[in-house]
Design a protein around this motif. Structure first.
Motif, mmCIF file in Angstrom:
data_model
loop_
_atom_site.group_PDB
_atom_site.id
_atom_site.type_symbol
_atom_site.label_atom_id
_atom_site.label_comp_id
_atom_site.label_asym_id
_atom_site.label_seq_id
_atom_site.Cartn_x
_atom_site.Cartn_y
_atom_site.Cartn_z
ATOM 1 N N UNK A 109 -42.771 24.673 44.489
ATOM 2 C CA UNK A 109 -43.957 25.133 43.772
ATOM 3 C C UNK A 109 -44.779 24.004 43.175
ATOM 4 N N UNK A 162 -35.956 23.810 46.982
ATOM 5 C CA UNK A 162 -36.293 24.829 45.969
ATOM 6 C C UNK A 162 -36.994 24.269 44.735
ATOM 7 N N UNK A 163 -36.616 23.094 44.312
ATOM 8 C CA UNK A 163 -37.178 22.575 43.067
ATOM 9 C C UNK A 163 -38.511 21.876 43.284
ATOM 10 N N UNK A 167 -47.857 27.360 28.338
ATOM 11 C CA UNK A 167 -47.366 26.905 29.628
ATOM 12 C C UNK A 167 -48.213 27.423 30.779
ATOM 13 N N UNK A 168 -48.802 26.529 31.518
ATOM 14 C CA UNK A 168 -49.556 26.899 32.707
ATOM 15 C C UNK A 168 -48.623 26.836 33.905
ATOM 16 N N UNK A 169 -49.193 27.018 35.056
ATOM 17 C CA UNK A 169 -48.411 27.009 36.297
ATOM 18 C C UNK A 169 -47.231 26.087 36.202
ATOM 19 N N UNK A 180 -48.957 34.359 36.561
ATOM 20 C CA UNK A 180 -47.798 35.001 37.168
ATOM 21 C C UNK A 180 -48.208 35.956 38.288
ATOM 22 N N UNK A 233 -39.566 24.071 34.841
ATOM 23 C CA UNK A 233 -40.609 23.068 35.042
ATOM 24 C C UNK A 233 -41.864 23.366 34.223
ATOM 25 N N UNK A 234 -42.178 24.636 34.042
ATOM 26 C CA UNK A 234 -43.380 24.983 33.278
ATOM 27 C C UNK A 234 -43.063 25.412 31.854
ATOM 28 N N UNK A 235 -41.812 25.449 31.519
ATOM 29 C CA UNK A 235 -41.402 25.782 30.151
ATOM 30 C C UNK A 235 -41.891 27.148 29.696
ATOM 31 N N UNK A 236 -41.970 28.071 30.607
ATOM 32 C CA UNK A 236 -42.360 29.410 30.195
ATOM 33 C C UNK A 236 -41.177 30.115 29.554
ATOM 34 N N UNK A 268 -38.929 27.177 38.656
ATOM 35 C CA UNK A 268 -40.229 26.540 38.472
ATOM 36 C C UNK A 268 -40.864 26.950 37.150
ATOM 37 N N UNK A 269 -40.866 28.217 36.895
ATOM 38 C CA UNK A 269 -41.564 28.718 35.714
ATOM 39 C C UNK A 269 -40.826 28.350 34.424
#
Lengths: 237, 237
Positions: A153, A149-150, A235-237, A180, B200-203, B196-197
């Motif tokens: 992406x 899972x981690x 924050x991008x992808x 998104x 990992x992406x800090x959204x 993830x978002x």
DNA sequence: TAACGATCCGGACCGAGGTCCGTTTAATTT
DNA sequence: AAATTAAACGGACCTCGGTCCGGATCGTTA
């Protein structure tokens, strides 16, 4: 190069040569972890391993592909398999690499409507249909190769696909949150979901295709209801 | 009961009592695999195990939850853990059960806008925001509890959520393919993606919320572009 | 309360993924 | 061609999820 921003993310590199090493060749064209830059014996063993794995998968299905079995079938030590491919997922992913590259080439530089030349919305539709077909074709392997899972992406291949969809979306519907939205669309094509719908629910693939088209239409036409200012630099992808 | 159609799917039952046994109590209300109907010692051990697991997770994080460790911490044999929970996923899922029920109660019979009483579109928005928050709160556990690809969409909890979204969609936009659209929406809330978002992406979560609202708006307003006749009787989820 | 059957318990056991480290081998330099 | 070094090799070893079955326990019936 339009995909240059992928390069920015640099994760701490793993000790030895590792197929799933990220960052450098996210745009995979150009023999990413391929035989080049490998010592002669290493390259030979890599080929033997992939060959053995493919044979095993043909005979005993995806879960017959045991790391030990592959090593044995390739007449190679177990450690060698892990050194080369990192882990089971890495090996399975490598098995998918060929078709992956072919697909990338198709939408990056192939003929329209998949490749450049067609309007973005239409390219999106073509993209979904093509990827859907491919996913169905390789379903077993795709399922077996699913990352934890981690990681799911951050896998290079995934990022390329996502980036492409995001790019098309940015062109088709500039005011939306393309990042998104790209995830939303991509989710429709995930092997697990496709497996569930097609294999477990017996849905015809045509219905999935129709839904994809509908989704693309919904997203690209009636543009932006709230259009939540996509924080361009953040924050991008 | 509106959710009665869930009952139709009956899979071959597993040998002993098993937490992840499907089919019977897909609408979980009413002590699904709970202490009732369990022999005294079994119920006692179940409680001890859940307690031990929770303690372990608090101390060493989700992957400190080894089946053996849990067994030891609960002063119970390893076999007992598996007998009760089937597998690791089952145990982790059981750990999430409490919050799951609370959430189900909230959207099934709680106050609007989450519960009945508000217009479907608004309920949908509330649903997404609420589930998003919950997912973020329990992220580690949710990630660890993710089922294998071929089970992920047949897990009872998941089906309840999906069914609810599909129901609301049917009300809000009757001419669309609600089944698939529900998957599209649900995908937005999957633990892996949220992880993830956000991680990992800090959204900021607000951006995910905004996107959810936007998505709901896009889907519910400008209704049906192609509206691909949802084959009403055919393959359901 | 004694006997009985269904259920549960426990831990030995197995297979598979992943790690480690002493040894071997390919490329390079002198 | 010999020496050197970085890389690759191999398989013993560890951990952990999952299975199995003889024996203990609970609930029930007589």
């Amino acid at each position: 190069m339009l995909y240059a921003d992928f390069m920015s993310t640099a994760l701490p590199p793993l000790p030895p040569h590792d197929e799933r090493a990220p960052g450098l060749d996210l745009l995979q064209l150009g023999a990413s972890g391929d035989e080049s830059c490998l010592r002669a014996d290493a390259a030979r063993n890599r080929a033997k391993l992939l060959d053995a794995a493919a044979r095993l998968i043909a005979e005993h299905g995806a879960d017959g592909v045991t790391m030990e079995a592959v090593a044995a079938a390739a007449q190679v030590g177990k450690g060698t398999v892990f050194r080369r491919f990192g882990d089971r997922t890495g090996l399975l992913t490598a098995l998918l690499d060929h078709s992956e590259r072919k697909f990338q080439a198709a939408f990056l530089s192939g003929p329209p409507p998949l490749g450049p030349g067609a309007p973005p919305a239409e390219r999106l539709r073509a993209f979904g249909h093509a990827l859907l077909r491919r996913t169905v074709d390789e379903l077993d392997l795709q399922l077996a190769a699913e990352a934890a899972p981690d990681r799911r992406f951050t896998v290079p291949a995934r990022r390329v696909l996502h980036g492409h969809v995001a790019l098309l979306l940015r062109q088709a519907v500039p005011h939306a949150d393309s990042e998104l939205l790209a995830h939303t669309l991509m989710a429709q094509l995930s092997p697990a979901l496709v497996h569930h719908l097609v294999r477990q629910c017996r849905m015809p693939v045509e219905r999935l295709e129709a839904h994809w088209s509908d989704l693309v239409a919904r997203v690209t036409s009636c543009q932006g209801h709230h259009t939540p200012a996509p924080h361009p630099g953040s924050a991008a992808t």
